[in-house]
Design a protein around this motif. Structure first.
Motif, PDB file in Angstrom:
ATOM      1  N   GLU A   1       0.835  -1.200   0.000  1.00 55.75           N
ATOM      2  CA  GLU A   1       0.000   0.000   0.000  1.00 55.75           C
ATOM      3  C   GLU A   1       0.876   1.259   0.000  1.00 55.75           C
ATOM      4  OE1 GLU A   1      -3.149   0.495  -0.263  1.00 55.75           O
ATOM      5  OE2 GLU A   1      -3.985  -1.522  -0.065  1.00 55.75           O
ATOM      6  N   PHE A   2       1.928   1.225   0.774  1.00 60.78           N
ATOM      7  CA  PHE A   2       2.828   2.373   0.912  1.00 60.78           C
ATOM      8  C   PHE A   2       3.427   2.782  -0.434  1.00 60.78           C
ATOM      9  CE2 PHE A   2       7.159   3.990   1.695  1.00 60.78           C
ATOM     10  CZ  PHE A   2       6.885   5.074   2.510  1.00 60.78           C
ATOM     11  N   VAL A   3       3.789   1.795  -1.264  1.00 65.08           N
ATOM     12  CA  VAL A   3       4.397   2.112  -2.563  1.00 65.08           C
ATOM     13  C   VAL A   3       3.359   2.227  -3.670  1.00 65.08           C
ATOM     14  CG1 VAL A   3       6.572   1.014  -1.910  1.00 65.08           C
ATOM     15  CG2 VAL A   3       4.871  -0.304  -3.202  1.00 65.08           C
ATOM     16  N   GLY A   4       2.079   2.067  -3.329  1.00 68.36           N
ATOM     17  CA  GLY A   4       1.022   2.219  -4.332  1.00 68.36           C
ATOM     18  C   GLY A   4       0.710   0.989  -5.133  1.00 68.36           C
ATOM     19  N   CYS A   5       0.979  -0.202  -4.561  1.00 71.13           N
ATOM     20  CA  CYS A   5       0.719  -1.466  -5.265  1.00 71.13           C
ATOM     21  C   CYS A   5      -0.311  -2.330  -4.535  1.00 71.13           C
ATOM     22  CB  CYS A   5       2.014  -2.268  -5.410  1.00 71.13           C
ATOM     23  SG  CYS A   5       3.234  -1.524  -6.503  1.00 71.13           S
ATOM     24  N   GLY A   6      -1.073  -1.732  -3.633  1.00 66.71           N
ATOM     25  CA  GLY A   6      -1.987  -2.512  -2.816  1.00 66.71           C
ATOM     26  C   GLY A   6      -3.014  -3.293  -3.595  1.00 66.71           C
ATOM     27  N   GLN A   7      -3.392  -2.790  -4.769  1.00 66.74           N
ATOM     28  CA  GLN A   7      -4.411  -3.473  -5.560  1.00 66.74           C
ATOM     29  C   GLN A   7      -3.902  -4.775  -6.178  1.00 66.74           C
ATOM     30  OE1 GLN A   7      -2.763  -0.717  -6.338  1.00 66.74           O
ATOM     31  NE2 GLN A   7      -2.999  -0.114  -8.479  1.00 66.74           N
ATOM     32  N   TYR A   8      -2.568  -4.980  -6.134  1.00 69.76           N
ATOM     33  CA  TYR A   8      -1.984  -6.179  -6.743  1.00 69.76           C
ATOM     34  C   TYR A   8      -1.541  -7.199  -5.701  1.00 69.76           C
ATOM     35  CZ  TYR A   8      -1.750  -3.004 -10.729  1.00 69.76           C
ATOM     36  OH  TYR A   8      -2.066  -2.112 -11.719  1.00 69.76           O
ATOM     37  N   LEU A   9      -2.096  -7.104  -4.525  1.00 70.74           N
ATOM     38  CA  LEU A   9      -1.663  -7.924  -3.397  1.00 70.74           C
ATOM     39  C   LEU A   9      -1.568  -9.403  -3.749  1.00 70.74           C
ATOM     40  CD1 LEU A   9      -1.047  -7.164  -0.396  1.00 70.74           C
ATOM     41  CD2 LEU A   9      -3.320  -8.048   0.140  1.00 70.74           C
ATOM     42  N   ASN A  10      -2.615  -9.942  -4.341  1.00 69.69           N
ATOM     43  CA  ASN A  10      -2.676 -11.373  -4.630  1.00 69.69           C
ATOM     44  C   ASN A  10      -2.554 -11.691  -6.119  1.00 69.69           C
ATOM     45  OD1 ASN A  10      -3.110 -12.232  -1.868  1.00 69.69           O
ATOM     46  ND2 ASN A  10      -5.145 -11.301  -2.051  1.00 69.69           N
ATOM     47  N   HIS A  11      -2.163 -10.695  -6.907  1.00 70.85           N
ATOM     48  CA  HIS A  11      -1.925 -10.927  -8.329  1.00 70.85           C
ATOM     49  C   HIS A  11      -0.549 -11.564  -8.523  1.00 70.85           C
ATOM     50  CE1 HIS A  11      -5.224  -8.112  -8.615  1.00 70.85           C
ATOM     51  NE2 HIS A  11      -5.247  -8.207  -9.933  1.00 70.85           N
ATOM     52  N   HIS A  12      -0.453 -12.450  -9.506  1.00 70.30           N
ATOM     53  CA  HIS A  12       0.864 -12.915  -9.905  1.00 70.30           C
ATOM     54  C   HIS A  12       1.650 -11.726 -10.445  1.00 70.30           C
ATOM     55  CE1 HIS A  12       0.451 -17.569 -10.412  1.00 70.30           C
ATOM     56  NE2 HIS A  12       0.420 -17.160  -9.160  1.00 70.30           N
ATOM     57  N   ALA A  13       2.927 -11.698 -10.138  1.00 70.04           N
ATOM     58  CA  ALA A  13       3.753 -10.589 -10.614  1.00 70.04           C
ATOM     59  C   ALA A  13       3.700 -10.480 -12.139  1.00 70.04           C
ATOM     60  CB  ALA A  13       5.192 -10.778 -10.147  1.00 70.04           C
ATOM     61  N   SER A  14       3.547 -11.606 -12.814  1.00 73.30           N
ATOM     62  CA  SER A  14       3.504 -11.600 -14.279  1.00 73.30           C
ATOM     63  C   SER A  14       2.301 -10.833 -14.825  1.00 73.30           C
ATOM     64  CB  SER A  14       3.482 -13.033 -14.818  1.00 73.30           C
ATOM     65  OG  SER A  14       2.350 -13.730 -14.319  1.00 73.30           O
ATOM     66  N   ALA A  15       1.281 -10.611 -13.987  1.00 73.69           N
ATOM     67  CA  ALA A  15       0.089  -9.879 -14.415  1.00 73.69           C
ATOM     68  C   ALA A  15       0.131  -8.409 -14.029  1.00 73.69           C
ATOM     69  CB  ALA A  15      -1.162 -10.540 -13.810  1.00 73.69           C
ATOM     70  N   MET A  16       1.210  -7.975 -13.396  1.00 78.31           N
ATOM     71  CA  MET A  16       1.309  -6.586 -12.946  1.00 78.31           C
ATOM     72  C   MET A  16       1.980  -5.719 -14.007  1.00 78.31           C
ATOM     73  SD  MET A  16       2.507  -7.270  -8.965  1.00 78.31           S
ATOM     74  CE  MET A  16       2.802  -5.536  -8.655  1.00 78.31           C
ATOM     75  N   PRO A  17       1.566  -4.464 -14.139  1.00 76.37           N
ATOM     76  CA  PRO A  17       2.229  -3.563 -15.094  1.00 76.37           C
ATOM     77  C   PRO A  17       3.656  -3.263 -14.651  1.00 76.37           C
ATOM     78  CG  PRO A  17       0.613  -2.364 -13.775  1.00 76.37           C
ATOM     79  CD  PRO A  17       0.425  -3.817 -13.464  1.00 76.37           C
ATOM     80  N   TYR A  18       4.470  -2.855 -15.630  1.00 72.16           N
ATOM     81  CA  TYR A  18       5.903  -2.663 -15.381  1.00 72.16           C
ATOM     82  C   TYR A  18       6.155  -1.632 -14.281  1.00 72.16           C
ATOM     83  CZ  TYR A  18      10.852  -1.862 -16.346  1.00 72.16           C
ATOM     84  OH  TYR A  18      12.215  -1.746 -16.251  1.00 72.16           O
ATOM     85  N   GLY A  19       5.443  -0.528 -14.310  1.00 73.19           N
ATOM     86  CA  GLY A  19       5.646   0.501 -13.307  1.00 73.19           C
ATOM     87  C   GLY A  19       5.367  -0.001 -11.901  1.00 73.19           C
ATOM     88  N   ALA A  20       4.331  -0.837 -11.764  1.00 73.45           N
ATOM     89  CA  ALA A  20       4.013  -1.409 -10.455  1.00 73.45           C
ATOM     90  C   ALA A  20       5.093  -2.387 -10.008  1.00 73.45           C
ATOM     91  CB  ALA A  20       2.651  -2.100 -10.508  1.00 73.45           C
ATOM     92  N   LEU A  21       5.685  -3.115 -10.957  1.00 75.70           N
ATOM     93  CA  LEU A  21       6.748  -4.057 -10.610  1.00 75.70           C
ATOM     94  C   LEU A  21       7.977  -3.331 -10.067  1.00 75.70           C
ATOM     95  CD1 LEU A  21       6.555  -6.570 -13.604  1.00 75.70           C
ATOM     96  CD2 LEU A  21       5.892  -7.001 -11.228  1.00 75.70           C
ATOM     97  N   LYS A  22       8.272  -2.154 -10.637  1.00 74.29           N
ATOM     98  CA  LYS A  22       9.414  -1.384 -10.139  1.00 74.29           C
ATOM     99  C   LYS A  22       9.174  -0.958  -8.684  1.00 74.29           C
ATOM    100  CE  LYS A  22      12.345   0.296 -12.775  1.00 74.29           C
ATOM    101  NZ  LYS A  22      13.713  -0.113 -13.203  1.00 74.29           N
ATOM    102  N   ARG A  23       7.928  -0.562  -8.379  1.00 72.02           N
ATOM    103  CA  ARG A  23       7.614  -0.160  -7.012  1.00 72.02           C
ATOM    104  C   ARG A  23       7.508  -1.372  -6.090  1.00 72.02           C
ATOM    105  NH1 ARG A  23       2.569   2.244  -7.759  1.00 72.02           N
ATOM    106  NH2 ARG A  23       2.723   2.147 -10.018  1.00 72.02           N
ATOM    107  N   LEU A  24       7.090  -2.508  -6.642  1.00 68.39           N
ATOM    108  CA  LEU A  24       7.049  -3.744  -5.864  1.00 68.39           C
ATOM    109  C   LEU A  24       8.455  -4.128  -5.401  1.00 68.39           C
ATOM    110  CD1 LEU A  24       5.296  -6.223  -4.933  1.00 68.39           C
ATOM    111  CD2 LEU A  24       6.044  -7.342  -7.045  1.00 68.39           C
ATOM    112  N   GLU A  25       9.426  -3.949  -6.274  1.00 68.52           N
ATOM    113  CA  GLU A  25      10.803  -4.262  -5.919  1.00 68.52           C
ATOM    114  C   GLU A  25      11.294  -3.361  -4.787  1.00 68.52           C
ATOM    115  OE1 GLU A  25      14.213  -6.110  -8.642  1.00 68.52           O
ATOM    116  OE2 GLU A  25      13.669  -4.064  -9.207  1.00 68.52           O
ATOM    117  N   ILE A  26      10.853  -2.114  -4.801  1.00 69.65           N
ATOM    118  CA  ILE A  26      11.206  -1.206  -3.712  1.00 69.65           C
ATOM    119  C   ILE A  26      10.546  -1.658  -2.412  1.00 69.65           C
ATOM    120  CG2 ILE A  26      10.943   1.158  -2.856  1.00 69.65           C
ATOM    121  CD1 ILE A  26      11.235   2.102  -5.753  1.00 69.65           C
ATOM    122  N   ALA A  27       9.285  -2.100  -2.493  1.00 68.57           N
ATOM    123  CA  ALA A  27       8.596  -2.602  -1.300  1.00 68.57           C
ATOM    124  C   ALA A  27       9.330  -3.796  -0.709  1.00 68.57           C
ATOM    125  CB  ALA A  27       7.151  -2.976  -1.647  1.00 68.57           C
ATOM    126  N   ARG A  28       9.807  -4.684  -1.569  1.00 66.91           N
ATOM    127  CA  ARG A  28      10.551  -5.854  -1.075  1.00 66.91           C
ATOM    128  C   ARG A  28      11.834  -5.424  -0.381  1.00 66.91           C
ATOM    129  NH1 ARG A  28      12.114 -10.051  -5.515  1.00 66.91           N
ATOM    130  NH2 ARG A  28      13.605  -8.398  -6.009  1.00 66.91           N
TER     131      ARG A  28
END
Length: 261
Positions: free
Chosen positions: A138-165
């Motif tokens: 939620e903090f990085v703006g990816c909360g809507q993809y919580l249970n989505h496979h990473a392969s289904a996430m847009p590229y911009g969200a994946l970059k922020r997901l990596e920051i969350a990790r």
């Protein structure tokens, strides 16, 4: 104020070629320190030296006054340092939440015996981990993809997901290697806000980036590299006005024109 990260006379040679040469700079706690320069300037090599992927030919790196000499990359997270890479390092077959949970592995403190016995403390720890990682998404703006496979996430969200990790390891200092690469302007604006929020939490950010608009709008300090050496180090305003930087990197346009390009 004492530096959180201190680089002294750092050098790295590859077959007699200096990728980084006699480089010194400091990063203060809670600040956003950007590193810029043309391709081949030594920016990623510098990150690799700081984070233990490369061992320096000369010089030193200290974190909180502690030498990082000889430390391997996986040994730096417990010391408070984490990084991202130019290319995505995401497990595409895992969910967004599972990817972030990988970053909290060192905080779980649960070995194989506890896992096999499925003790209540293990189940409680797993619930807490999931909650904390969901909050980071939620903090990085990816909360809507919580249970989505990473392969289904847009590229911009994946970059922020990596920051969350990376944030899941609870770092004192976060190194981001070209986080805006491949992003459109809307995605870059979202990234800018995430980086600001990270710094507002007291986490120091060191940023390698080519997007000059992002760098100049967010940085407290900017280090300019050219052929592995320091060309300039100062505030964004000082860098915009530095004639050596304009000639070697920003080009012939006026600094204020470059800043809004």
């Amino acid at each position: 104020m004492s530096a959180l990260l201190s680089v002294k006379n750092l050098s790295k040679e590859f077959g007699g070629v200096h990728a980084v040469e006699d480089l010194s700079f400091e990063v203060e706690k809670g600040r956003i320190h950007s590193i810029i320069g043309p391709n081949g300037a030594g920016k990623t090599t510098l990150f690799n030296l700081i984070t233990g992927l490369y061992q320096p030919s000369a010089g030193s790196v200290h974190l909180n006054g502690r030498s990082l000499a000889g430390h391997k990359p996986h040994e730096l997270a417990p010391l408070g340092m984490c990084r991202t890479f130019q290319n995505l390092q995401i497990c595409m077959k895992m969910s967004g939440l599972e990817n972030v949970m990988l970053g909290r592995h060192r905080h779980l403190g649960q070995g194989t015996p506890a896992s096999r016995l499925k003790l209540p403390a293990l189940r409680r720890g797993d619930r807490e981990c999931r909650q904390q990682c969901a909050e980071l998404m939620e903090f990085v703006g990816c909360g809507q993809y919580l249970n989505h496979h990473a392969s289904a996430m847009p590229y911009g969200a994946l970059k922020r997901l990596e920051i969350a990790r990376a944030l899941a390891s609870e770092p004192d200092i976060l190194l981001l290697d070209e986080p805006a690469a491949g992003l459109n302007r809307t995605e870059t604006d979202a990234l800018r806000e995430v980086i600001r929020k990270i710094a507002d939490k007291g986490i120091t950010v060191v940023l390698v980036e080519h997007d000059m608009k992002l760098v100049m709008s967010i940085s407290d300090q900017v280090l300019v590299l050219c052929y592995g050496r320091q060309l300039a180090d100062g505030t964004p305003e000082q860098i915009r006005a530095n004639p050596d930087v304009i000639d070697a990197y920003l080009g012939s346009r006026k600094p204020e024109e470059e800043a809004i390009a």
